[in-house]
Structure formats: C-alpha cells, structure tokens
Design a protein around this motif. Structure first.
Motif, PDB file in Angstrom:
ATOM      1  N   GLY A 336       0.805  -1.207   0.000  1.00 14.37           N
ATOM      2  CA  GLY A 336       0.000   0.000   0.000  1.00 14.37           C
ATOM      3  C   GLY A 336       0.842   1.262   0.000  1.00 14.37           C
ATOM      4  N   SER A 337       0.315   2.325  -0.609  1.00 15.63           N
ATOM      5  CA  SER A 337       0.944   3.658  -0.626  1.00 15.63           C
ATOM      6  C   SER A 337       2.352   3.610  -1.204  1.00 15.63           C
ATOM      7  CB  SER A 337       0.967   4.245   0.793  1.00 15.63           C
ATOM      8  OG  SER A 337      -0.327   4.319   1.332  1.00 15.63           O
ATOM      9  N   ASP A 339       2.812   4.210  -4.706  1.00 17.68           N
ATOM     10  CA  ASP A 339       2.728   4.860  -6.021  1.00 17.68           C
ATOM     11  C   ASP A 339       2.771   3.842  -7.157  1.00 17.68           C
ATOM     12  OD1 ASP A 339       2.604   7.409  -4.887  1.00 17.68           O
ATOM     13  OD2 ASP A 339       4.787   7.567  -4.784  1.00 17.68           O
ATOM     14  N   GLN A 364      -3.804  -0.751  -1.278  1.00 19.27           N
ATOM     15  CA  GLN A 364      -4.563   0.474  -1.086  1.00 19.27           C
ATOM     16  C   GLN A 364      -3.691   1.711  -1.307  1.00 19.27           C
ATOM     17  OE1 GLN A 364      -3.615  -1.557   1.253  1.00 19.27           O
ATOM     18  NE2 GLN A 364      -2.737  -0.419   2.971  1.00 19.27           N
ATOM     19  N   GLU A 365      -4.386   2.820  -1.632  1.00 21.08           N
ATOM     20  CA  GLU A 365      -3.752   4.135  -1.768  1.00 21.08           C
ATOM     21  C   GLU A 365      -2.609   4.126  -2.782  1.00 21.08           C
ATOM     22  OE1 GLU A 365      -4.983   6.761  -0.460  1.00 21.08           O
ATOM     23  OE2 GLU A 365      -6.434   5.794   0.867  1.00 21.08           O
ATOM     24  N   ASN A 366      -2.859   3.540  -3.952  1.00 24.82           N
ATOM     25  CA  ASN A 366      -1.911   3.581  -5.063  1.00 24.82           C
ATOM     26  C   ASN A 366      -2.536   4.339  -6.228  1.00 24.82           C
ATOM     27  OD1 ASN A 366       0.669   2.073  -4.484  1.00 24.82           O
ATOM     28  ND2 ASN A 366      -0.786   0.491  -3.854  1.00 24.82           N
ATOM     29  N   ASP A 367      -1.945   4.218  -7.400  1.00 22.68           N
ATOM     30  CA  ASP A 367      -2.461   4.893  -8.601  1.00 22.68           C
ATOM     31  C   ASP A 367      -2.969   3.873  -9.611  1.00 22.68           C
ATOM     32  OD1 ASP A 367      -1.901   7.463  -7.679  1.00 22.68           O
ATOM     33  OD2 ASP A 367       0.182   7.324  -8.320  1.00 22.68           O
ATOM     34  N   GLY A 393      -8.961   3.255  -2.248  1.00 16.97           N
ATOM     35  CA  GLY A 393      -8.144   4.449  -2.417  1.00 16.97           C
ATOM     36  C   GLY A 393      -7.427   4.524  -3.737  1.00 16.97           C
ATOM     37  N   ASN A 394      -7.917   3.836  -4.777  1.00 17.62           N
ATOM     38  CA  ASN A 394      -7.332   3.909  -6.107  1.00 17.62           C
ATOM     39  C   ASN A 394      -8.327   4.573  -7.065  1.00 17.62           C
ATOM     40  OD1 ASN A 394      -4.583   2.299  -6.275  1.00 17.62           O
ATOM     41  ND2 ASN A 394      -5.900   1.159  -4.864  1.00 17.62           N
ATOM     42  N   HIS A 395      -7.951   4.649  -8.330  1.00 19.34           N
ATOM     43  CA  HIS A 395      -8.778   5.370  -9.311  1.00 19.34           C
ATOM     44  C   HIS A 395      -9.545   4.348 -10.157  1.00 19.34           C
ATOM     45  CE1 HIS A 395      -6.348   8.819  -8.158  1.00 19.34           C
ATOM     46  NE2 HIS A 395      -5.272   8.113  -8.436  1.00 19.34           N
ATOM     47  N   ASP A 422     -13.385   3.523  -2.957  1.00 21.69           N
ATOM     48  CA  ASP A 422     -12.404   4.586  -3.193  1.00 21.69           C
ATOM     49  C   ASP A 422     -12.511   5.593  -2.067  1.00 21.69           C
ATOM     50  OD1 ASP A 422     -10.721   6.542  -4.076  1.00 21.69           O
ATOM     51  OD2 ASP A 422     -11.335   6.407  -6.171  1.00 21.69           O
ATOM     52  N   ARG A 424     -10.659   8.140  -1.274  1.00 24.42           N
ATOM     53  CA  ARG A 424     -10.484   9.550  -1.636  1.00 24.42           C
ATOM     54  C   ARG A 424     -11.737  10.120  -2.280  1.00 24.42           C
ATOM     55  NH1 ARG A 424      -4.702   8.724  -4.520  1.00 24.42           N
ATOM     56  NH2 ARG A 424      -5.800   6.854  -5.139  1.00 24.42           N
TER      57      ARG A 424
END
Length: 540
Positions: A336-337, A339, A364-367, A393-395, A422, A424
């Motif tokens: 996670g996190s 990038d 989680q929390e990547n792109d 937390g991704n797109h 998601d 965010r």
C-alpha cells in the motif's frame, strides 16, 4: 542435517528444508559446471524418485508437510536462529563497526578476511536481540551490497568506505546502541578470499549456503552502495548486486533497505547534506518493485555481468529458493501507498499464482486504474488461498469495481474480504455534501448572503491550514537541524576525549621517566602523581 539443532517439529522441518535446499543448490551448480565442460549431470534424475514418493503420500499428510515447511521458511527469514547458524564454525564472520570507523578516520582500506586483526572480528556470542533477552545489549546487523572496483581488492582506494563510514555512528545512535554493537557483513572481510588454501575453499563453499540470509532476513539492514567511479560497470548491470537488491526488497520492511548512492555525488566523497538519520531513511529508502518470478529473474541475469560465469546459474537457483521460501510462505503482502500503477499490477499478476500461502494482499492508496482492476479480476481465480484484497483508495471506475467484485465472488472468496471503496472519492463526496448542506442552511436564512459567508468561512479555514502547515514545516526543519548539530557535536566530543586521553597518557609516561623520587621537602614527585590522577579521571 546433523549440524542443525532439532528442538521441535518446526526446527526439524527447518532442518530438512535447509538440507534439501542446499542439495538442490549444489546440484544446480554441478549441472552448470558439467554443461560447461560438455558433460551431463544426474541431478534431475536423482530428484525424481523422491518426488514420486512424495506424490504417492496421502493428501492430508502432504498438506501438513506443506504447512510445516511454510512455517519453517518463515522462521528462517524472521527468527535469529538462522543467522546464528550461519555464524557457526566461523565460515562467515561479521566485523565490528567501531573498528571500521577507525580505519575510515585513518584514511586506510579494509583488509581481506584472512588478514583481519582479531579486534576487527565481531564476537558471535554477543548475538542477542531485544526479543531474546531484554536485558542484553541489542544488536544491529548491516549487510553491504556493493560493486568490486578491481579484481584484487573491491575498494583499493577507499571509495566505498568513504560512502558508508560516516554513517555508522549516526545509525548506531538512531538504534540507541553503542557502535560496538553494530556488526557488518561485507564479503571481502566476512568470507575467505583469494588466494584460498584447501581449508579456505571448504569454508567458502559452506559460507555460500547462507550468504543470501544477510540480505533477505528481516533482522538485517541492507545498505546499497550504488555509486561507482566513472568508467566501471554500473551497480545495476552486475549479477551479484542485482541479486542482492532483488532479495532485500521481497518482503522486508521498506526502511531496512537504503540506497546510499542518493547521498553522494558519485565521486567517492563522504556523504554530505544530511542532518539526521531520519532524513537518510527518507531520502535513501529503496523503491520497492513487484517481485519478479524466478523465470523473469533468470532471464534478467542473462544480461548481467559476472566475473565467474558459473555464478549466473548459482544465483538463478538461489533466487528461486528465496522466492519460494520467503515470498511463497508469506500469508500477507503489504504494497500500500507505494505509487504503484497498472504496470506494477501487471508484473505482480505474474507472481501471485505462485504464492500458495498468500491470504491477504494490500494495494490500497496507489495509482491503480480500471486497467489494473481488470488484471486483478483475471488473476484472482488463480489465487487459491487469497481471502482478503484491499484495493481501496485507487482510481477505479464504477464498472471496474463491479467486475472485480463479480470475479471475487465467482472465485468463491468471502464477500467481506474485498475492500474496494475509493476512500479519496468518498471523502470528496462527503465534503461536497457537507458544503451543500451548509449552503442550504445559510440559504434558508438569507438567500443573497449565504454564498459570500460560505466562501469567507472556507477562505478562513484554508488560510489557517496553510499557516499551520508552514509552522509544522518550520518546526520539522528546526528539529532536523538541531538533531544534526547534536550528532556532529557528539562525534567531535568523542574524538576530543579519545585524543585527550592519549595525550595525557603520553605526558604521564614522559613525566614519570624524567621525575626525581620524592624525598624530604621536595615536591617534584607530586607532578607525576597529579598526572596519574588526570589519567585516571580521563579513563573513567
């Protein structure tokens, strides 16, 4: 097998796994040598009968053996017993960081293993971690990964020594231990080097069985000395350094692997510009990439430089072993996190089906976008043990979420094991909804005055947040500067005290040789007495 203490069923499984893995490595190396000599090897045919016997065993017994071997593999790369075993017999030795610092400050170079003085060797009987004995001094082990700069000596001019020597004392201070409790693995000083006699060759062969532990174990810190002088083969194009970098980032914590090449300018000068160890970790933390499959790593080794050609097959077999033992036995992978994007997911998808014991995967929390979610939808059915996937937390588009959820449920996974929301986007929606409700409240009061009041309140909040962020940034910079100043001051004080003690000792000897004995009313004998008192005070 006889060299390993089997104190329990888990230790017994560890012993068997270590014995089998070592035999496989030796068989692969023998096959490579035979192939180079135009001969044949019976290693593959020798393994077939035992494999056939294993296949005929009942399925529940085979599953129990698999679980035991997985637990044994986890212990090998997490518990200190495997490191102690690697130091048994002194085939591998660690060197004292305080002695290395002395060599660095004197402007010298490190000698090979056979020429080390006794005070340079770290005593393995001091091997104790906090979880073993809270009252014993803690130990920090640093494994160095670097490029040999010449065939006869890896660092003939102290290029590498100047890059890590100044960091030893700040590292020890960060670990809250003395420099004497920092042990270093450096192959030039830790393993027998050329020219080797018969005893050295046997010791070197035994040490190679455990050499991967120093880079893959969770209790070691790995420093990558990626800078090399101009005109030499770069760090990333060498076989051994590529192997060491690959295995040190498979499972271990990110802060345990540091690329010290980010601190220097590539000229071999001492690292400058850092004010505290926290900044070193922040600036030099190695970027983790998805684990390469053994086949992909073997193909990559074909493009690397080796001094000894047979090492290519040896490292390919050793990476497969570490991959299967360390990564293959892990039940949790945390990415996670980091990038990561769709390309990293594609690389990870090749390795996931090989991880038989993986139960939880965190991304989680990547792109990651919808393309990455589609890749995961295709690979999830092949991950038999996976019961939890966190990709929040991704797109991801709504359609991609639905497709991934359907693939997860169709594969028989638990419904609550997929975390896909998601975060965010949800936060943005909640903020918008709260602002709309606030605007509605104000509009009920006066329709014309509500928007200006809302904008004014928002501007005030943003201004306060910016001021707070600026203050926090200034405070962090001040703390970092203060920490660096204190580190430099403590280093100077240590050097000054050591120099003062040496100077007083020399004066005492000189005064004692020249002073006349005390007699009558003569007070000349008090000079050496006072000097002795000063020496005793400095020593204390």
């Amino acid at each position: 097998k006889k060299q390993l203490p089997c104190r329990s069923a888990l230790s017994g499984a560890l012993a068997v796994a270590e014995y089998n893995a070592t035999a496989i490595d030796l068989a692969v190396a023998e096959a490579a040598r035979a192939a180079n000599n135009g001969g044949t090897s019976g290693a593959s045919t020798a393994r077939a009968p035992s494999t056939a016997r294993l296949d005929r065993r009942p399925s529940h017994e085979a599953h129990e053996d698999s679980v035991m071997l997985a637990l044994a593999s986890q212990q090998r790369y997490q518990a200190p017993d495997s490191l102690r075993q690697a130091l048994t017999g002194e085939d591998t030795i660690l060197i004292r960081a305080d002695w290395v610092e002395e060599v660095y400050l004197a402007g010298g170079t490190l000698p090979r293993r056979q020429d080390l003085p006794d005070n340079a060797k770290w005593d393995p009987h001091q091997f104790s971690f906090a979880e073993d004995d809270p009252t014993a001094p803690r130990v920090a082990i640093v494994a160095l990964s670097y490029s040999w700069l010449s065939p006869d000596h890896p660092d003939p001019k102290g290029f590498h020594l100047r890059s890590f020597g100044p960091l030893l004392r700040p590292f020890a201070r960060r670990c809250r231990i003395g420099l004497e409790n920092v042990a270093i693995f450096l192959d030039w000083c830790s393993l027998p080097q050329h020219p080797r006699n018969k005893v050295d060759r046997a010791s070197y062969a035994r040490a190679l069985r455990h050499v991967h532990l120093w880079y893959a174990h969770r209790l070691t810190h790995v420093w990558l000395l990626t800078s090399v002088p101009r005109g030499l083969v770069p760090y990333g194009e060498r076989g051994w350094t590529s192997f060491e970098r690959a295995i040190c980032t498979l499972v271990g914590p990110p802060e345990a692997a540091l690329d010290l090449g980010w601190l220097g300018s590539g000229t071999g000068a001492a690292p400058t510009g850092f004010v505290c160890w926290a900044q070193v970790v922040r600036d030099c933390q190695v970027q983790r990439h998805p684990p390469a499959t053994p086949e992909a790593f073997t193909a990559d080794l074909a493009c690397k430089t080796f001094t000894i050609a047979e090492d290519r097959q040896l490292l390919a077999a050793r990476y497969r072993r570490v991959f299967e033992e360390q990564l293959g036995s892990s039940d949790l992978l945390q990415y996670g996190s980091m990038d990561w994007g769709d390309r990293e997911v594609q690389e990870l998808a090749h390795a996931l089906p090989l991880l038989d014991h993986l139960r939880e995967l965190e991304l989680q929390e990547n792109d990651i976008s919808s393309d990455g979610a589609a890749i995961l939808s295709r690979v999830v059915p092949h991950c038999k043990s996976l019961t939890r996937l966190n990709i929040a937390g991704n797109h991801l588009a709504e359609s991609s979420r639905i497709n991934l959820r359907d693939a997860w449920l169709n594969a028989g996974k638990p419904k609550d094991g997929l975390e896909i929301e998601d975060v965010r986007a949800d936060r943005t929606k909640s903020c918008l909804s709260s602002e709309q409700s606030d605007d509605l409240t104000y509009s009920e009061r006066t329709t014309e005055e509500a928007p200006p009041l809302a904008r004014a309140r928002t501007n005030d909040i943003l201004g306060e947040n910016l001021q707070l962020a600026a203050l926090l940034e200034r405070q962090e910079a001040l703390e970092a500067k203060l920490d660096g100043t204190l580190n430099a001051l403590m280093t100077k004080v240590d050097l000054a005290v050591n120099g003062l003690a040496d100077h007083v000792a020399e004066n005492v000897k000189a005064s004692a040789s020249k002073a006349t004995p005390f007699s009558g009313n003569c007070h000349r004998g008090s000079v050496p007495c006072m000097a002795l008192l000063c020496l005793s005070f400095c020593q204390r």
